[in-house]
Enzyme design. Sequence first.
Site, mmCIF file in Angstrom:
data_model
loop_
_atom_site.group_PDB
_atom_site.id
_atom_site.type_symbol
_atom_site.label_atom_id
_atom_site.label_comp_id
_atom_site.label_asym_id
_atom_site.label_seq_id
_atom_site.Cartn_x
_atom_site.Cartn_y
_atom_site.Cartn_z
ATOM 1 N N SER A 112 4.966 9.193 5.734
ATOM 2 C CA SER A 112 3.839 9.159 4.813
ATOM 3 C C SER A 112 3.246 7.759 4.677
ATOM 4 O O SER A 112 3.969 6.767 4.598
ATOM 5 C CB SER A 112 4.302 9.632 3.435
ATOM 6 O OG SER A 112 3.223 9.546 2.532
ATOM 7 N N LYS A 152 -0.463 10.989 3.997
ATOM 8 C CA LYS A 152 -0.523 9.936 2.980
ATOM 9 C C LYS A 152 -0.259 10.585 1.619
ATOM 10 O O LYS A 152 -0.560 11.765 1.435
ATOM 11 C CB LYS A 152 -1.935 9.340 3.034
ATOM 12 C CG LYS A 152 -2.261 8.344 1.948
ATOM 13 C CD LYS A 152 -1.752 6.984 2.293
ATOM 14 C CE LYS A 152 -1.631 6.103 1.050
ATOM 15 N NZ LYS A 152 -0.625 5.047 1.197
ATOM 16 N N GLY A 168 -0.289 0.595 -3.123
ATOM 17 C CA GLY A 168 -0.540 1.168 -4.454
ATOM 18 C C GLY A 168 -1.051 2.601 -4.400
ATOM 19 O O GLY A 168 -1.851 3.017 -5.238
ATOM 20 N N LEU A 169 -0.574 3.359 -3.406
ATOM 21 C CA LEU A 169 -0.918 4.780 -3.296
ATOM 22 C C LEU A 169 -2.415 5.069 -3.288
ATOM 23 O O LEU A 169 -2.873 6.087 -3.812
ATOM 24 C CB LEU A 169 -0.241 5.585 -4.420
ATOM 25 C CG LEU A 169 1.285 5.535 -4.438
ATOM 26 C CD1 LEU A 169 1.826 6.386 -5.591
ATOM 27 C CD2 LEU A 169 1.888 6.029 -3.124
ATOM 28 N N ASN A 223 7.084 12.274 -3.534
ATOM 29 C CA ASN A 223 7.263 10.823 -3.504
ATOM 30 C C ASN A 223 7.623 10.319 -4.893
ATOM 31 O O ASN A 223 6.755 10.081 -5.725
ATOM 32 C CB ASN A 223 5.986 10.148 -2.993
ATOM 33 C CG ASN A 223 6.109 8.633 -2.955
ATOM 34 O OD1 ASN A 223 7.177 8.077 -3.237
ATOM 35 N ND2 ASN A 223 5.026 7.961 -2.611
ATOM 36 N N CYS A 239 7.923 5.336 -4.717
ATOM 37 C CA CYS A 239 6.993 4.277 -4.343
ATOM 38 C C CYS A 239 7.212 3.064 -5.242
ATOM 39 O O CYS A 239 7.100 3.167 -6.458
ATOM 40 C CB CYS A 239 5.550 4.739 -4.461
ATOM 41 S SG CYS A 239 4.417 3.384 -4.065
ATOM 42 N N THR A 283 10.628 2.559 1.128
ATOM 43 C CA THR A 283 10.770 1.111 1.347
ATOM 44 C C THR A 283 11.696 0.469 0.307
ATOM 45 O O THR A 283 11.909 1.010 -0.776
ATOM 46 C CB THR A 283 9.392 0.445 1.259
ATOM 47 O OG1 THR A 283 8.791 0.838 0.027
ATOM 48 C CG2 THR A 283 8.498 0.867 2.404
ATOM 49 N N GLY A 286 13.188 4.632 8.372
ATOM 50 C CA GLY A 286 13.361 3.246 7.996
ATOM 51 C C GLY A 286 13.589 2.426 9.250
ATOM 52 O O GLY A 286 14.697 2.345 9.762
ATOM 53 N N GLY A 287 12.516 1.873 9.768
ATOM 54 C CA GLY A 287 12.632 0.950 10.890
ATOM 55 C C GLY A 287 12.763 1.561 12.266
ATOM 56 O O GLY A 287 13.066 0.855 13.224
HETATM 57 C C1 LIG Z 1 1.641 0.606 4.600
HETATM 58 C C2 LIG Z 1 2.626 1.621 4.135
HETATM 59 C C3 LIG Z 1 2.213 2.646 3.278
HETATM 60 C C4 LIG Z 1 3.098 3.609 2.811
HETATM 61 N N1 LIG Z 1 2.653 4.594 1.989
HETATM 62 C C5 LIG Z 1 3.508 5.558 1.567
HETATM 63 C C6 LIG Z 1 3.054 6.639 0.752
HETATM 64 O O1 LIG Z 1 1.865 6.746 0.429
HETATM 65 N N2 LIG Z 1 3.968 7.555 0.327
HETATM 66 C C7 LIG Z 1 5.291 7.485 0.686
HETATM 67 O O2 LIG Z 1 6.072 8.345 0.290
HETATM 68 N N3 LIG Z 1 5.744 6.487 1.480
HETATM 69 C C8 LIG Z 1 4.898 5.526 1.920
HETATM 70 N N4 LIG Z 1 5.362 4.504 2.743
HETATM 71 C C9 LIG Z 1 6.786 4.465 3.116
HETATM 72 C C10 LIG Z 1 7.025 5.055 4.504
HETATM 73 O O3 LIG Z 1 6.691 6.413 4.552
HETATM 74 C C11 LIG Z 1 8.484 4.868 4.948
HETATM 75 O O4 LIG Z 1 9.329 5.497 4.022
HETATM 76 C C12 LIG Z 1 8.913 3.412 5.055
HETATM 77 O O5 LIG Z 1 7.860 2.635 5.531
HETATM 78 C C13 LIG Z 1 10.137 3.210 5.935
HETATM 79 O O6 LIG Z 1 9.922 3.627 7.264
HETATM 80 P P1 LIG Z 1 9.432 2.639 8.457
HETATM 81 O O7 LIG Z 1 10.340 1.452 8.443
HETATM 82 O O8 LIG Z 1 9.514 3.462 9.691
HETATM 83 O O9 LIG Z 1 8.044 2.256 8.130
HETATM 84 C C14 LIG Z 1 4.472 3.548 3.209
HETATM 85 C C15 LIG Z 1 4.887 2.522 4.081
HETATM 86 C C16 LIG Z 1 3.996 1.582 4.554
HETATM 87 C C17 LIG Z 1 4.487 0.503 5.477
#
Ligand SMILES: Cc1cc2nc3c(=O)[nH]c(=O)nc-3n(C[C@H](O)[C@H](O)[C@H](O)COP(=O)(O)O)c2cc1C
Lengths: 310, 326
Positions: free
Chosen positions: A24, A48, A75-76, A130, A133, A197, A251-252
């Site tokens: 997301s 999203k 900030g969603l 979610n 956040c 995150t 995560g990563g």
């Molecule tokens: C720019 C950005 C925007 C994100 N927006 C959302 C969001 O709207 N809703 C949500 O549940 N997670 C959001 N996340 C979290 C990601 O879905 C994911 O849980 C997190 O980035 C870890 O995975 P990754 O290391 O592969 O990015 C966002 C992450 C990033 C980097």
Amino acid sequence: MKNIVDLSIDFAGIRLSNPVFTASGTCGYADELGEFMDIDKLGGFITKSISVKPRKGNATPRMVETDSGMLNAIGLANIGLDRFIEEKIPVLAKMKAAVFVNVAGTTIDDYIEVTEKLAGENAIAGFELNISCPNVKEGGISFGTDPVQVADITAKVKKAAGDKKLIVKLTPTVTNISETALAAVENGADALSLVNTFTAMVIDIETRKPVLANRTGGLSGPAIKPMAVYLVNKVYNEVTKNTDVPILGLGGIRNAGDAIEFMIAGATAVSVGTASFFEPRSCERIVKGIEKFCQAKNISAVRELTGSIE
Amino acid sequence: MTRPFLFSVWNRIMCDDGSKKGIFEAKVNSNRCIGEGFYRVNLGFCGDGARLFAGFIPGQFVEIDLSGAPLPAMDKIPEKLRDASGRSIILRRPFSLADVEVCGDVVNIEILYCCVGPASLRMMELKEGNVVSVIGPLGNGFDIDKNKKVALLAVGGMGAGPLQHLARELAKIPGMEVVAFAGAQSVDRLPFEKPFGDFSARPTLCLNEFSKSATKSIVATDDGSAGFKGFVTGAMESWLDSCKAEMKDIIIYCCGPEMMLATMAEIAEKRGIDCQVSMERRMACGIGLCQSCAVECRKKGTDETFYKMCCKDGPVFDSREVVYTL
Ligand SMILES: Cc1cc2nc3c(=O)[nH]c(=O)nc-3n(C[C@H](O)[C@H](O)[C@H](O)COP(=O)(O)O)c2cc1C
Ligand SMILES: Cc1cc2nc3c(=O)[nH]c(=O)nc-3n(C[C@H](O)[C@H](O)[C@H](O)COP(=O)(O)OP(=O)(O)OC[C@H]3O[C@@H](n4cnc5c(N)ncnc54)[C@H](O)[C@@H]3O)c2cc1C
Ligand code: FES
């Protein structure tokens, strides 16, 4: 001739062509990645975060790169439920992947409203809740850190979701993630997303100010992978192993090896987030890479990897 | 020889609703230092990359993956960047184009850059024959208004790149007078090829990159070491004071630090001149996925604001719509 690998998985009762999802907030609302890869090659697609009313999001800077990772405080920001239904649902309806709408809100009623309004849409397979956040003042993570609140919101949103599936996305920023995971599972979560995150901060030493306008942000990218793998394995061992609740690990993840590591730790499927920013074809490549790995190791079905940790 | 071809390809791409951007491998043709800390790297595309880049519009940009490039030797890294240089990078970096050249089936692009951190330091080490991954063309470029009679370019720092490219396109419009105003702290911080010409304050052909397309330039330095003493914005104001053209026939194009863009926007507003600004934001993706590159914009006729995405809706904006962060 190469042996054929069955990449399909059963995810909370839904049959998916492969275990790779988008994460997301990292792939837009619908077909934004379509210019770079064939989105029908995805197992699952997570939108999203959507809230009842449109959200502007935080002031800039919203992003800063860190060692092998990045910090964001978006900030969603999103277009809101009405525009989402009007503009994005028709696009999502054409997608072959199972679509999950990520739901955000500031009150429980907000979450319920979004879920109820979308529960009848054929285009979607379910929701991702979610409650994790780190970048908004009310709602979000505040629901996700307390097992009592996790239980309450999961039960209510599950009811609003009707026959659609509910994934609960947890924050890693808690003392014991198994407690929040258990609260979600006991109250109707069909799957868990681990993890969102990590709350983090970057300070400019010249100005002594945090770099992000929001001061703190969420850390993602390869930097968090070992911590995320650990948390997936912990929840798998302590909560989901003997249930039919799958874990969506994230995560990563940036390559097939990373994805396989999450599956061995206990994940049934994986999501790719930050990696799509620097390599928009990541998801497609990871699906191919998992297949190759299985072929090389004579694994006939990818689901055999889940929880195969020694 | 190349330009008519460029426009025919451009039209074809814009009418085609197939993909307008992509990920391509580019070959490094050259990478040279043009002054302390300033470099120009030239990248070549063939195949689909060439087809898309032939239609590149000034002000658009690319995202380059520099994570795999080696760092320069420690003694080549400026002292103040040494700590930051060790950071392992994952994200691509946005860069505008200073030039696009179509040579048969190959399209070469040129980027003007300076070294400010781990990615741009790695760019410095690219050698002829290396291959880099490039996403582009991205964003919306400058909107070229053929009905204007005078185009003024406000150039600050690395804004020199995209505005050189724009000057080349503007030079093709018959009867259009184009003047570039280029500013730097001092003469040795001007990111242009040497030797420079005469720097007297009137428009001259003193900067090679602009004189190539018959564009006159005025140089402004903060310390007065060359040309007009003061900022680009001051140089342009005094030029406008003695300008005979009607304000409605003038257009200003700006690229540089946000402070300069804000001041230009104010000057343009006060005098009733149309003005386009190219904005910079930290970008995680450059392709509309992450929403990190938000630019605050005014809702027409209200005090309300909302965010547009620099990478997708910009980087070029109408100067009146932006709420500048200073
Ligand atoms: C720019 C950005 C925007 C994100 N927006 C959302 C969001 O709207 N809703 C949500 O549940 N997670 C959001 N996340 C979290 C990601 O879905 C994911 O849980 C997190 O980035 C870890 O995975 P990754 O290391 O592969 O990015 C966002 C992450 C990033 C980097
Ligand atoms: C649309 C666009 C076009 C660009 N075109 C060019 C170009 O043609 N030539 C060129 O040299 N540079 C250009 N830039 C800037 C370039 O992207 C940055 O210099 C580069 O990302 C720096 O990377 P780095 O790893 O070397 O340094 P980093 O460590 O990432 O950054 C160095 C310093 O600059 C700041 N910074 C980095 N990026 C930005 C940003 N976007 N806005 C504000 N502050 C920032 C950081 O806070 C840090 O203090 C452009 C940027 C954008 C958004
Ligand atoms: S940089 Fe990701 S949306 Fe603009």
